[in-house]
Design a protein around this motif. Structure first.
Motif, mmCIF file in Angstrom:
data_model
loop_
_atom_site.group_PDB
_atom_site.id
_atom_site.type_symbol
_atom_site.label_atom_id
_atom_site.label_comp_id
_atom_site.label_asym_id
_atom_site.label_seq_id
_atom_site.Cartn_x
_atom_site.Cartn_y
_atom_site.Cartn_z
ATOM 1 N N LEU A 152 0.853 -1.195 0.000
ATOM 2 C CA LEU A 152 0.000 0.000 0.000
ATOM 3 C C LEU A 152 0.888 1.244 0.000
ATOM 4 C CD1 LEU A 152 -3.047 -0.439 2.425
ATOM 5 C CD2 LEU A 152 -3.067 -0.201 -0.066
ATOM 6 N N ARG A 153 0.555 2.195 -0.848
ATOM 7 C CA ARG A 153 1.324 3.437 -0.916
ATOM 8 C C ARG A 153 0.525 4.654 -0.475
ATOM 9 N NH1 ARG A 153 4.425 0.181 -0.759
ATOM 10 N NH2 ARG A 153 6.111 -0.398 -2.186
ATOM 11 N N SER A 154 -0.805 4.594 -0.616
ATOM 12 C CA SER A 154 -1.649 5.736 -0.271
ATOM 13 C C SER A 154 -2.847 5.245 0.541
ATOM 14 C CB SER A 154 -2.130 6.456 -1.533
ATOM 15 O OG SER A 154 -3.035 7.497 -1.219
ATOM 16 N N LEU A 155 -3.093 5.886 1.692
ATOM 17 C CA LEU A 155 -4.187 5.481 2.573
ATOM 18 C C LEU A 155 -4.993 6.704 2.980
ATOM 19 C CD1 LEU A 155 -5.595 3.307 4.349
ATOM 20 C CD2 LEU A 155 -3.917 3.862 6.145
ATOM 21 N N THR A 156 -6.323 6.624 2.792
ATOM 22 C CA THR A 156 -7.237 7.666 3.251
ATOM 23 C C THR A 156 -8.184 7.059 4.279
ATOM 24 O OG1 THR A 156 -7.170 8.874 1.150
ATOM 25 C CG2 THR A 156 -9.062 9.272 2.582
ATOM 26 N N LEU A 157 -8.250 7.673 5.451
ATOM 27 C CA LEU A 157 -9.135 7.230 6.519
ATOM 28 C C LEU A 157 -10.176 8.316 6.766
ATOM 29 C CD1 LEU A 157 -6.421 5.838 8.979
ATOM 30 C CD2 LEU A 157 -7.754 4.557 7.289
ATOM 31 N N GLU A 158 -11.447 7.939 6.670
ATOM 32 C CA GLU A 158 -12.527 8.918 6.785
ATOM 33 C C GLU A 158 -13.540 8.448 7.829
ATOM 34 O OE1 GLU A 158 -16.034 10.207 3.824
ATOM 35 O OE2 GLU A 158 -14.040 10.833 3.149
ATOM 36 N N TRP A 159 -13.887 9.346 8.749
ATOM 37 C CA TRP A 159 -14.752 8.966 9.861
ATOM 38 C C TRP A 159 -16.217 9.344 9.654
ATOM 39 C CZ3 TRP A 159 -9.648 9.254 10.413
ATOM 40 C CH2 TRP A 159 -9.023 8.329 11.247
ATOM 41 N N GLY A 160 -16.489 10.490 9.107
ATOM 42 C CA GLY A 160 -17.872 10.921 9.013
ATOM 43 C C GLY A 160 -18.377 11.435 10.346
ATOM 44 N N VAL A 161 -19.680 11.453 10.522
ATOM 45 C CA VAL A 161 -20.281 11.959 11.750
ATOM 46 C C VAL A 161 -20.222 10.880 12.829
ATOM 47 C CG1 VAL A 161 -22.362 12.890 12.823
ATOM 48 C CG2 VAL A 161 -21.823 13.446 10.440
ATOM 49 N N GLY A 162 -19.641 11.221 13.975
ATOM 50 C CA GLY A 162 -19.518 10.249 15.058
ATOM 51 C C GLY A 162 -19.687 10.893 16.408
ATOM 52 N N LYS A 163 -19.961 10.087 17.434
ATOM 53 C CA LYS A 163 -20.188 10.594 18.786
ATOM 54 C C LYS A 163 -19.181 10.016 19.779
ATOM 55 C CE LYS A 163 -25.157 11.237 18.046
ATOM 56 N NZ LYS A 163 -26.530 10.901 18.525
ATOM 57 N N GLY A 164 -18.076 9.517 19.312
ATOM 58 C CA GLY A 164 -17.099 8.917 20.202
ATOM 59 C C GLY A 164 -16.285 9.953 20.947
ATOM 60 N N THR A 165 -15.529 9.480 21.937
ATOM 61 C CA THR A 165 -14.640 10.354 22.699
ATOM 62 C C THR A 165 -13.320 10.531 21.950
ATOM 63 O OG1 THR A 165 -13.608 8.538 23.908
ATOM 64 C CG2 THR A 165 -15.662 9.452 24.805
ATOM 65 N N SER A 166 -12.557 11.524 22.391
ATOM 66 C CA SER A 166 -11.256 11.766 21.767
ATOM 67 C C SER A 166 -10.340 10.563 21.922
ATOM 68 C CB SER A 166 -10.608 13.004 22.379
ATOM 69 O OG SER A 166 -9.330 13.233 21.825
ATOM 70 N N ASP A 167 -10.388 9.911 23.089
ATOM 71 C CA ASP A 167 -9.547 8.732 23.328
ATOM 72 C C ASP A 167 -9.939 7.575 22.410
ATOM 73 O OD1 ASP A 167 -8.062 9.991 25.238
ATOM 74 O OD2 ASP A 167 -9.230 9.217 26.935
ATOM 75 N N GLN A 168 -11.218 7.436 22.106
ATOM 76 C CA GLN A 168 -11.665 6.371 21.203
ATOM 77 C C GLN A 168 -11.133 6.603 19.792
ATOM 78 O OE1 GLN A 168 -15.921 6.649 21.940
ATOM 79 N NE2 GLN A 168 -15.913 4.676 23.001
ATOM 80 N N TYR A 169 -11.173 7.844 19.338
ATOM 81 C CA TYR A 169 -10.619 8.155 18.024
ATOM 82 C C TYR A 169 -9.127 7.846 17.984
ATOM 83 C CZ TYR A 169 -14.743 10.567 16.143
ATOM 84 O OH TYR A 169 -15.990 10.862 15.655
#
Length: 483
Positions: free
Chosen positions: A127-144
């Motif tokens: 893998l050379r390029s990775l995009t991570l997208e979360w969208g709308v969420g209600k988690g805590t900062s530690d969970q992210y």
């Protein structure tokens, strides 16, 4: 392409190796029997924006090399729902994935411990390029933060994009060069994030920070050289960004390799490294003008002994937009003539600039001049000195009354655009306008009034050189094509 689903019969083509569906904007789902295509190597689904989830048991496709995106179902409420779509763990068996991968809707599994580790991104060495997208969420900062730690990729990764990450800080691996030697990093819509990558990314060539409402500073250490390999920097929609360093710095560093710099909607940014090496593009939009002036005034004795040419002397494109502090007195102090390679200049929404700075006449290589949304009443007589000018665009300058006589001397001028300048358009009307005789020899002339004037259009082109033209929403078309 309009295609909202694939026929189930495609899953019977057991020797199929490639499926190309990129830019099928309406595609909502893939056939549930995709798991049968065990010889499939390439599943191209880039820009399939309406794709809701991946078909079940995608992990059976162990020969898969190309998987443009993996969409998690953000509407799963029960174990029964999970039967109809693939979970992130299906990525764990796809060891041959290479090139680009985007994972969407990560916020839907914030509370599922171990779900991201099972994807085994750290084992995907191609893998050379990775995009991570979360969208709308209600988690805590530690969970992210914990989730992102579990998504740590292989050290061969070169490009990383994080979108809508909801944490206030990041794990260590994206920020330092100890794990991955990133060439490109983009952080977008990370509204709570208040830290940014620092100079410990020695190989980084491109950095994009966009729409980050909480970010105030980029570095705590003013002694470190700022990204020694950086070539392209985008700082956009960062309303709280005050400076590159958290402390006031009197002996600032310079970017040594920077070629392109875009700063847009950063109204409080006043302190950052100098950028004397820019040669591709500089855009300053709704931000401070201070560092530009300081960069122009640099001398080799000011930590820039390594410079082989005067600051910004190789810059090709400059856009100044919404710079309130750029007044006539300040503009006249800038040594514009030092921008010896400048070919495109755009001045937009400079409400405190009453006239073009006289030193602009020394831009002898300038080919395009764009004047938009300014309150100037006329162009200066010395416009005739811009002998290389090929395009002049004047947009939404309601006070502009006339064109100077000197425009006749611009023999290289091929294109004149005038939009939403009512008085000037009337003066440039074919045959009857007072300025018509000054511009009649220009090959391409395009003029347009605003919507309030019903899009009256005056256009003249050289049909021998015309390749493609589109005219839309013109309720009243005034034909002045001529013979």
């Amino acid at each position: 392409m309009y295609l909202d689903y694939l026929l189930i019969s495609i899953t019977k083509l057991l020797n199929l190796q490639t499926v190309k569906l990129s830019s099928c904007f309406e595609l909502r789902e893939l056939p549930k029997g995709m798991k049968n295509l065990i010889h499939l190597r390439h599943l191209e689904i880039e820009e399939c924006y309406n794709l809701r989830y991946m078909p079940p048991h995608l992990g059976h496709l162990t020969n898969l090399q190309t998987l443009s995106q993996f969409v998690l179902n953000d509407d799963v409420h029960s174990a029964e729902d999970q039967k109809y779509c693939s979970q992130l763990k299906e990525l764990g068996t796809l060891h041959s994935l290479r090139g680009k991968l985007m994972i969407k809707n990560l916020s839907s599994i914030l509370v599922k411990d171990g779900a991201c580790k099972a994807a085994a991104l750290g084992e995907k060495q191609h893998l050379r390029s990775l995009t991570l997208e979360w969208g709308v969420g209600k988690g805590t900062s530690d969970q992210y933060k914990s989730q992102l730690e579990d998504l740590k990729p292989h050290q061969n990764l070169k490009s990383l994009t994080l979108r809508a990450y909801g944490g206030v800080d990041l794990p260590s691996w994206p920020l330092s060069g100890n794990h991955v030697q990133l060439f490109k990093l983009a952080l977008r819509r990370c509204h709570k994030l208040n830290v940014a990558p620092n100079a410990k990314l020695p190989f980084l060539k491109s950095l994009v920070l966009d729409d980050m409402a909480a970010l105030e500073y980029l570095s705590d250490n003013h002694l470190e050289e700022s990204f020694p390999s950086l070539q392209e920097l985008w700082l956009t929609e960062l309303p709280k960004l005050k400076g590159w360093w958290k402390v006031e710095v009197h002996d600032k560093h310079s970017f040594r390799c920077l070629s392109k710099l875009i700063i847009q909607d950063c109204p409080n940014l006043v302190l950052m490294p100098f950028f004397p090496t820019l040669d591709e593009e500089l855009m300053l939009d709704t931000t401070s003008f201070v560092t530009f002036k300081q960069t122009m005034a640099l001398e080799k004795t000011q930590n820039c002994h390594w410079l082989t040419s005067p600051p910004l002397s190789k810059l090709k494109k400059l856009s100044l937009v919404g710079i309130d502090e750029l007044k006539d007195s300040i503009a006249d102090e800038i040594p514009w003539g030092a921008l010896t390679s400048l070919s495109v200049l755009k001045l937009d929404c400079l409400t405190n600039l009453d006239e073009l700075p006289s030193n602009l006449r020394h831009l002898t290589n300038l080919k395009e001049l764009h004047i938009w949304r300014c309150k100037m009443t006329a162009l200066p007589k010395w416009i005739k000195d811009m002998k290389s000018l090929e395009k002049l665009a004047i947009w939404v300058c309601h006070r502009m009354k006339l064109l100077p006589e000197g425009i006749r001397s611009l023999y290289s001028l091929k294109t004149l655009e005038i939009e939403d300048c009512p008085t000037l358009l009337q003066r440039c009307h074919e045959e009857t306008g007072a300025d018509w005789d000054k511009i009649k020899n220009i090959t391409n002339r395009l003029g347009q009034l605003s919507a309030g004037n019903r899009y009256a259009l005056i256009i003249q082109v050289n049909f021998q050189s015309l390749t493609c033209s589109f005219v839309e929403n013109c309720l009243n078309l005034i034909n002045s094509f001529g013979e």
